[in-house]
Design a protein around this motif. Structure first.
Motif, PDB file in Angstrom:
ATOM      1  N   VAL A 198       0.897  -1.180   0.081  1.00  0.00           N
ATOM      2  CA  VAL A 198      -0.048  -0.055   0.077  1.00  0.00           C
ATOM      3  C   VAL A 198       0.788   1.026   0.139  1.00  0.00           C
TER       4      VAL A 198
ATOM      5  N   SER B  86      -3.322   0.880  -4.880  1.00  0.00           N
ATOM      6  CA  SER B  86      -3.053   0.292  -3.909  1.00  0.00           C
ATOM      7  C   SER B  86      -4.222   0.063  -2.750  1.00  0.00           C
TER       8      SER B  86
ATOM      9  N   GLY C 179      -0.755  -3.346  -7.102  1.00  0.00           N
ATOM     10  CA  GLY C 179      -2.051  -2.748  -7.534  1.00  0.00           C
ATOM     11  C   GLY C 179      -1.980  -2.245  -8.992  1.00  0.00           C
TER      12      GLY C 179
END
Length: 246
Positions: free
Chosen positions: A28, A34, A128
């Protein structure tokens, strides 16, 4: 939410990304991609037929960013959250004064993230990257390196034993952006000094201009990547075209 989770599950199934008992870390950064991935995997975890553990990990680059809102989001979705503090940005920009910092930055971030994952005993890392990222990366390799190449949906890292998965490859960037807005995800502003001035931004603009004349350009490139196929890009399931999204 249900539609996007369905596309994520389709991608996961097509490329056999998740097995029962997996311990998955989500990288993240604080960007929309993300954060959306973390929320979608958390939702998927509730009804997926192969139970898996999920945790969010942020590599703090040393840019003075506040991750408290992300910590709150993770608590809401019952996802454990870890912040790994580093001095990557000061090293690259202040000490080394790199003129082309992106490559070194990416390597250092990957190294820190992989080490954090190994330390915590995870076997998979969810990234992501979405549909547009794949098309852009393919064109970047072709135009700047003269190679037909792209990252793989599933990547086995022999040195660490970690498996990287990219469950959002069937989602358009615009779809992810709309989802982040509707869910009011706490997207952080990127403080990188070279943000929006990279080769990827050049390719993104090139695709935007070409798409005015050739509206199906991205769909054709993505389809070609699967049919060619690039290594590990041929799906085993029935692929739903990303252009069907809102």
């Amino acid at each position: 939410m249900q539609k996007l989770m369905g596309l994520v599950r389709r991608c996961v199934d097509d490329y056999h990304m998740i097995e029962a008992g997996d311990k998955i870390a989500v990288g993240v950064s604080g960007g929309k991609d993300s954060l959306a991935l973390m929320v979608l995997l958390s939702g998927l975890r509730e009804y997926f037929d192969k139970p898996f553990d999920l945790e969010a990990i942020t590599i703090d680059m040393g840019l003075g960013m506040d991750y408290s809102q992300i910590e709150t989001l993770c608590e809401e979705w019952k996802v454990p959250y870890t912040i790994v503090k580093t001095e990557i940005a000061p090293i690259i920009f202040d000490h080394r004064k790199e003129k082309n910092p992106c490559s070194m930055c990416a390597k250092m971030r990957r190294g820190a993230l992989n080490q954090a994952i190994l330390d915590k005993g995870f076997n998979k890392l969810a990234l992501g990257h979405h549909y547009d990222d794949a098309v852009e990366t393919f064109l970047m390799s072709l135009i700047f390196e003269g190679r037909i190449s792209c990252f793989q949906p599933v990547t086995h890292l022999d040195r660490t034993g970690i498996v990287q998965i990219r469950p959002m490859l069937y989602l358009h960037e615009k779809t992810v952006e709309n989802f982040a807005e509707r869910m009011k995800l706490p997207v952080l502003q990127n403080r990188c000094p070279v943000d929006k001035t990279t080769k990827r931004e050049e390719i993104k603009q090139l695709i935007f201009e070409l798409s005015k004349t050739y509206p199906d350009l991205k769909e054709r490139i993505f389809g070609a990547m699967q049919r060619y196929p690039l290594p590990e890009w041929e799906p085993t399931g029935r692929y739903k075209r990303p252009k069907d999204q809102e």
